[in-house]
Write a protein that holds these residues in place. Structure first.
Motif, PDB file in Angstrom:
ATOM      1  N   TYR A 200     -17.673  -1.196 -15.259  1.00 25.14           N
ATOM      2  CA  TYR A 200     -17.370   0.324 -15.755  1.00 25.14           C
ATOM      3  C   TYR A 200     -17.269   1.136 -14.357  1.00 25.14           C
ATOM      4  N   LYS A 201     -17.585   0.441 -13.089  1.00 24.43           N
ATOM      5  CA  LYS A 201     -17.279   1.322 -11.871  1.00 24.43           C
ATOM      6  C   LYS A 201     -15.912   1.090 -11.378  1.00 24.43           C
ATOM      7  N   GLY A 202     -15.071   0.373 -12.220  1.00 29.64           N
ATOM      8  CA  GLY A 202     -13.666   0.641 -11.761  1.00 29.64           C
ATOM      9  C   GLY A 202     -13.060   0.009 -10.433  1.00 29.64           C
ATOM     10  N   LEU A 203     -13.896  -1.106  -9.864  1.00 32.56           N
ATOM     11  CA  LEU A 203     -13.488  -1.708  -8.843  1.00 32.56           C
ATOM     12  C   LEU A 203     -12.042  -2.431  -8.950  1.00 32.56           C
ATOM     13  N   ASP A 204     -11.772  -2.790 -10.184  1.00 29.78           N
ATOM     14  CA  ASP A 204     -10.193  -3.243 -10.481  1.00 29.78           C
ATOM     15  C   ASP A 204      -9.192  -2.152 -10.065  1.00 29.78           C
ATOM     16  N   LEU A 205      -9.819  -1.095 -10.658  1.00 27.56           N
ATOM     17  CA  LEU A 205      -8.681   0.046 -10.401  1.00 27.56           C
ATOM     18  C   LEU A 205      -8.534   0.250  -8.888  1.00 27.56           C
ATOM     19  N   LEU A 206      -9.678   0.304  -8.205  1.00 30.09           N
ATOM     20  CA  LEU A 206      -9.594   0.413  -6.818  1.00 30.09           C
ATOM     21  C   LEU A 206      -8.793  -0.567  -5.848  1.00 30.09           C
ATOM     22  N   ARG A 207      -9.006  -1.975  -6.487  1.00 32.68           N
ATOM     23  CA  ARG A 207      -8.108  -2.918  -6.010  1.00 32.68           C
ATOM     24  C   ARG A 207      -6.614  -2.481  -5.861  1.00 32.68           C
ATOM     25  N   ASP A 208      -6.345  -2.083  -7.073  1.00 29.52           N
ATOM     26  CA  ASP A 208      -4.752  -1.888  -7.630  1.00 29.52           C
ATOM     27  C   ASP A 208      -4.315  -0.529  -6.702  1.00 29.52           C
ATOM     28  N   ALA A 209      -5.344   0.265  -6.738  1.00 29.26           N
ATOM     29  CA  ALA A 209      -4.790   1.420  -5.735  1.00 29.26           C
ATOM     30  C   ALA A 209      -4.730   1.172  -4.136  1.00 29.26           C
ATOM     31  N   TRP A 210      -5.639   0.106  -3.599  1.00 25.97           N
ATOM     32  CA  TRP A 210      -5.572  -0.087  -2.683  1.00 25.97           C
ATOM     33  C   TRP A 210      -4.163  -0.903  -2.168  1.00 25.97           C
ATOM     34  N   ARG A 215       1.157   0.028   1.107  1.00 24.67           N
ATOM     35  CA  ARG A 215       2.614   0.109   1.479  1.00 24.67           C
ATOM     36  C   ARG A 215       2.953   1.285   2.391  1.00 24.67           C
ATOM     37  N   THR A 216       1.940   2.462   2.178  1.00 25.52           N
ATOM     38  CA  THR A 216       2.121   3.518   3.319  1.00 25.52           C
ATOM     39  C   THR A 216       1.142   3.668   4.402  1.00 25.52           C
ATOM     40  N   HIS A 217       0.100   3.103   4.150  1.00 21.55           N
ATOM     41  CA  HIS A 217      -0.786   3.163   5.298  1.00 21.55           C
ATOM     42  C   HIS A 217      -1.471   1.680   5.363  1.00 21.55           C
ATOM     43  N   PRO A 218      -0.723   0.997   6.184  1.00 27.14           N
ATOM     44  CA  PRO A 218      -1.189  -0.522   6.416  1.00 27.14           C
ATOM     45  C   PRO A 218      -2.439  -0.650   7.265  1.00 27.14           C
ATOM     46  N   GLY A 219      -2.590   0.262   7.619  1.00 27.92           N
ATOM     47  CA  GLY A 219      -4.137  -0.016   8.860  1.00 27.92           C
ATOM     48  C   GLY A 219      -5.313   0.674   8.150  1.00 27.92           C
ATOM     49  N   ALA A 220      -5.293   1.243   6.862  1.00 21.06           N
ATOM     50  CA  ALA A 220      -6.543   1.773   6.289  1.00 21.06           C
ATOM     51  C   ALA A 220      -7.452   0.720   6.063  1.00 21.06           C
ATOM     52  N   ARG A 221      -8.705   1.287   6.008  1.00 26.72           N
ATOM     53  CA  ARG A 221      -9.880   0.280   5.996  1.00 26.72           C
ATOM     54  C   ARG A 221     -10.864   0.597   4.937  1.00 26.72           C
TER      55      ARG A 221
END
Length: 358
Positions: A200-210, A215-221
């Protein structure tokens, strides 16, 4: 007012909530406070240092301990009832439901002692164990004189389950037993997800969002920390560039520093009663990106301390991109800190609670 604060859990947000509230109540001249807490609890020493009478109950640490303790359950519950009677308790305040609470609460009511539970979750989260949940909730609410709720989302469910039961509304405060940590000299990861890894905490959503953000911020962590199996709830997340996953328990002492080290907290939940990590982040001046579900919308308030988005990958990615803008981040961090000061004020919460219980 004579209050017996009851918490038999061992660790995590419930223990921190119990300690912060107990410390604030103990400081009030109009409250005579006693505690019934687990001897196996992570904060047992901290409770002992509050300078109020404490009954430490030997509960359990695992399945074998649970079976052994269950044999002693009549004595354990009898000890709680005897403590409440001996101190002349005006109210027994249950900080968080325990597996034994539905057995003990009706006996307190039978003794004529006001029982008031703090209801953190009125329904099981999707994917979490739900065995006997409704039976437990009905037993506790049926024995209660009133109930404390921490979000309107939970209040609505409790009101439907127990019509006419008085409800006391408190915000979920920042659990900071050691105070607000010093600001980090330099931010660690750009984004932090911290908490149990559940569907329910949506880590799959976070994976897809990441994947979209890269694509626009390849250096994000991104740092993902908490107990659970990340591959079970978000397959492939750990393999994405810039992602670090730490599947482990985080101690009470480590939590504030962990949250304060991030530039922003991400809560990509699909469902929520409320989040204990959100006020902690605000108190540390860490802005929050949260999905507009359940009590999270209420906790975000006017949204100045972060961004509230739909539970969709594209919306999360857009919010994270905006958070990477230095000026926008600085504004939201300052707003989060202002909100966090109120959420760290447990004396104010204790005052509200005492007025409502009087």
């Amino acid at each position: 007012m004579r209050i017996l604060l009851w918490y038999w859990g061992r660790r995590g947000g419930g223990a921190q909530h119990a300690f912060c509230l107990a410390r604030a109540l103990a400081a009030r001249p109009d409250v005579s406070l006693e505690l019934s807490v687990s001897a196996q609890g992570e904060l047992a020493d901290r409770f002992a240092g509050l300078g109020v009478p404490v009954h430490f109950i030997n509960t359990f640490n695992g399945p074998a301990g649970f079976l052994a303790a269950t044999l002693r359950l009549p004595w354990i519950i009898g000890t709680l009832r005897a403590q409440a009677r001996a101190m002349g308790a005006d109210v027994v305040l249950s900080v968080m439901s325990h597996v034994w609470t539905p057995l003990a609460a009706p006996l307190l009511a039978r003794d004529g002692i006001a029982f008031v539970p703090i209801i953190h979750d009125a329904r099981p989260h999707p994917g979490d164990p739900a065995l006997l949940w409704r039976w437990r909730m009905r037993r506790e609410l049926g024995a209660a004189r009133a109930a404390v709720v921490l979000s309107d989302a939970v209040a609505q469910v409790v009101a439907a389950e127990a019509p006419g039961l008085p409800l006391i509304r408190l915000p979920l405060g920042a659990h900071l037993p050691n105070g607000v940590p010093a600001p980090a000299e330099s931010a660690g990861e750009d984004f932090l997800f911290f908490g149990r890894m559940r569907a329910y905490k949506g880590l799959d959503l976070l994976r897809d969002a990441w994947a979209l953000l890269l694509r626009t911020h390849p250096g994000a962590r991104l740092r993902v920390v908490g107990q659970g199996n990340p591959e079970a709830v978000a397959p492939g997340l750990a393999a994405l560039p810039g992602v670090t996953v730490e599947a482990r328990w985080v101690s009470e002492a480590e939590m504030p520093g962990l949250v304060a080290s991030a530039r922003a907290l991400v809560l990509p939940y699909r469902e929520a009663s409320q989040s204990g990590v959100l006020p902690l982040a605000m108190a540390c001046g860490v802005p929050v990106i949260a999905t507009a579900v359940g009590g999270l919308s209420e906790q975000m308030g006017d949204g100045a301390g972060g961004l509230l988005v739909a539970p969709e990958a594209a919306a999360l990615a857009g919010a994270m991109a905006r958070m990477l803008d230095r000026e926008a981040h600085a504004r939201m961090a300052a707003a989060a800190l202002r909100v966090g000061r109120g959420l760290s004020d447990w004396d104010a919460q204790a005052a509200t609670l005492v007025r409502a219980l009087a």
